[in-house]
Design an enzyme around this catalytic site. Structure first.
Site, PDB file in Angstrom:
ATOM      1  N   GLY A   1       0.819  -1.206   0.000  1.00  0.00           N
ATOM      2  CA  GLY A   1       0.000   0.000   0.000  1.00  0.00           C
ATOM      3  C   GLY A   1       0.847   1.247   0.000  1.00  0.00           C
ATOM      4  O   GLY A   1       2.083   1.194   0.033  1.00  0.00           O
ATOM      5  N   ASN A   2       0.192   2.397  -0.006  1.00  0.00           N
ATOM      6  CA  ASN A   2       0.915   3.664  -0.018  1.00  0.00           C
ATOM      7  C   ASN A   2       1.611   3.943   1.305  1.00  0.00           C
ATOM      8  O   ASN A   2       2.655   4.593   1.335  1.00  0.00           O
ATOM      9  CB  ASN A   2      -0.054   4.811  -0.337  1.00  0.00           C
ATOM     10  CG  ASN A   2      -0.536   4.779  -1.771  1.00  0.00           C
ATOM     11  OD1 ASN A   2       0.263   4.854  -2.696  1.00  0.00           O
ATOM     12  ND2 ASN A   2      -1.838   4.661  -1.956  1.00  0.00           N
TER      13      ASN A   2
ATOM     14  N   ARG B   1       1.705   1.336   4.199  1.00  0.00           N
ATOM     15  CA  ARG B   1       2.275   0.124   4.787  1.00  0.00           C
ATOM     16  C   ARG B   1       2.347  -0.991   3.757  1.00  0.00           C
ATOM     17  O   ARG B   1       1.536  -1.051   2.844  1.00  0.00           O
ATOM     18  CB  ARG B   1       1.447  -0.345   5.991  1.00  0.00           C
ATOM     19  CG  ARG B   1       1.432   0.632   7.155  1.00  0.00           C
ATOM     20  CD  ARG B   1       0.628   0.065   8.315  1.00  0.00           C
ATOM     21  NE  ARG B   1       0.589   0.965   9.450  1.00  0.00           N
ATOM     22  CZ  ARG B   1      -0.318   1.929   9.603  1.00  0.00           C
ATOM     23  NH1 ARG B   1      -1.269   2.076   8.695  1.00  0.00           N
ATOM     24  NH2 ARG B   1      -0.288   2.720  10.658  1.00  0.00           N
TER      25      ARG B   1
ATOM     26  N   ASP C   1      -5.654  -3.102  -5.103  1.00  0.00           N
ATOM     27  CA  ASP C   1      -6.230  -3.279  -3.767  1.00  0.00           C
ATOM     28  C   ASP C   1      -7.752  -3.317  -3.824  1.00  0.00           C
ATOM     29  O   ASP C   1      -8.399  -4.093  -3.114  1.00  0.00           O
ATOM     30  CB  ASP C   1      -5.749  -2.168  -2.831  1.00  0.00           C
ATOM     31  CG  ASP C   1      -6.025  -0.762  -3.361  1.00  0.00           C
ATOM     32  OD1 ASP C   1      -6.148  -0.589  -4.591  1.00  0.00           O
ATOM     33  OD2 ASP C   1      -6.100   0.164  -2.543  1.00  0.00           O
ATOM     34  N   ARG C   2      -8.331  -2.506  -4.718  1.00  0.00           N
ATOM     35  CA  ARG C   2      -9.788  -2.487  -4.834  1.00  0.00           C
ATOM     36  C   ARG C   2     -10.307  -3.788  -5.451  1.00  0.00           C
ATOM     37  O   ARG C   2     -11.362  -4.301  -5.053  1.00  0.00           O
ATOM     38  CB  ARG C   2     -10.230  -1.273  -5.655  1.00  0.00           C
ATOM     39  CG  ARG C   2      -9.764   0.052  -5.056  1.00  0.00           C
ATOM     40  CD  ARG C   2     -10.269   1.244  -5.849  1.00  0.00           C
ATOM     41  NE  ARG C   2     -11.703   1.448  -5.629  1.00  0.00           N
ATOM     42  CZ  ARG C   2     -12.403   2.392  -6.253  1.00  0.00           C
ATOM     43  NH1 ARG C   2     -11.825   3.170  -7.153  1.00  0.00           N
ATOM     44  NH2 ARG C   2     -13.701   2.541  -5.996  1.00  0.00           N
TER      45      ARG C   2
ATOM     46  N   THR D   1      -4.679   5.016   3.409  1.00  0.00           N
ATOM     47  CA  THR D   1      -4.200   6.343   3.049  1.00  0.00           C
ATOM     48  C   THR D   1      -5.349   7.144   2.453  1.00  0.00           C
ATOM     49  O   THR D   1      -5.507   8.340   2.719  1.00  0.00           O
ATOM     50  CB  THR D   1      -3.043   6.239   2.037  1.00  0.00           C
ATOM     51  OG1 THR D   1      -2.011   5.429   2.604  1.00  0.00           O
ATOM     52  CG2 THR D   1      -2.492   7.605   1.704  1.00  0.00           C
TER      53      THR D   1
END
Length: 241
Positions: A11-12, A14, A97-98, A121
């Site tokens: 992710g942005n 973590r 992620d979506r 985020t």
């Protein structure tokens, strides 16, 4: 012999790795570095049959080479075989992620309208209908982004960190900001849910993200909270790729 699947989520903010053993979720590791030298020991500790990656950041390309050397590797994208369709204008622009969140939704609640909400985020709202069509949703600033923007775009407001013990009516600058940001997010989430109810009637609401459990008491709508939803979606996708 145990059958291990490793699910990586970059992710942005973590980067994490989840371990599934014989189809069961068995833990998460927070990754402090994405350099292959730092990841390699984890791949030795957990010798995987499959590795799947969801990434919304620029990670070292050599890491994908390492994954492919160690296991059957799949990088989630719009070209992935998915348990739903994406009838939108530019499916290649949908975040990995979506896609994972929607996969988890249809796996947990098949044949239902589902709204998956991720608190990261950014906050993402991801709606998939009972016909397994991912129609899109919405994106808004996440909690840390809201706290930081109040400091960055004003002259005097401080940077405030989340504190879940806050009053409705703030009594100083810090509690005013905390109440405004956290309750503001809760009211936004409830507002989105109510708007979807008006259009689609009954549907399931799934909430995920590191702080999702803390938001549940502030929401009026009934939700299904699971901090590991994205990993469960990644595992479901890995099973058909």
């Amino acid at each position: 012999m145990a059958r291990i699947t490793l699910c990586f989520d970059f992710g942005n903010t973590r980067q994490k790795m989840a371990i599934f053993t014989n189809g069961e979720f068995s833990g998460v590791r927070l990754l402090e570095s994405l350099e292959p030298a730092a990841i390699a020991p984890l791949l030795e500790e957990f010798p995987a049959e499959k590795i799947i990656l969801s990434s919304v950041m620029n990670h070292p390309p050599s890491l994908e080479v390492l994954f492919a050397e160690k296991a059957h590797f799949h990088k989630l994208s719009h070209l992935t075989r998915l348990p739903f369709t994406t009838p939108v204008g530019k499916p290649e622009t949908i975040g990995a992620d979506r896609l994972a969140l929607v996969a988890a939704s249809v796996n947990l609640f098949p044949g239902k309208n589902n709204l998956a909400i991720a608190l990261g985020t950014a906050i993402t709202y991801n709606f998939v209908n009972r016909n397994y069509e991912f129609l899109g949703g919405g994106i808004s600033p996440g909690m840390e982004m809201r706290f930081r923007s109040l400091k960055d775009y004003t002259a005097l407001l401080p940077l405030v960190k989340e504190d879940w013990n806050f009053p409705l009516v703030g009594y100083d600058t810090v509690t005013n900001i905390t109440s405004g940001v956290i309750l503001g997010m809760a009211k936004e989430i409830d507002g989105f849910i109510d708007a979807y109810k008006e259009r689609y009637g009954n549907f399931n609401v799934l909430l995920t993200g590191g702080n999702s459990a803390y938001f549940v008491p502030h929401l009026k709508n009934k939700i299904f909270a699971d901090q590991n939803l994205i990993f469960k979606g990644l595992y479901a996708i890995s099973e058909c790729n």
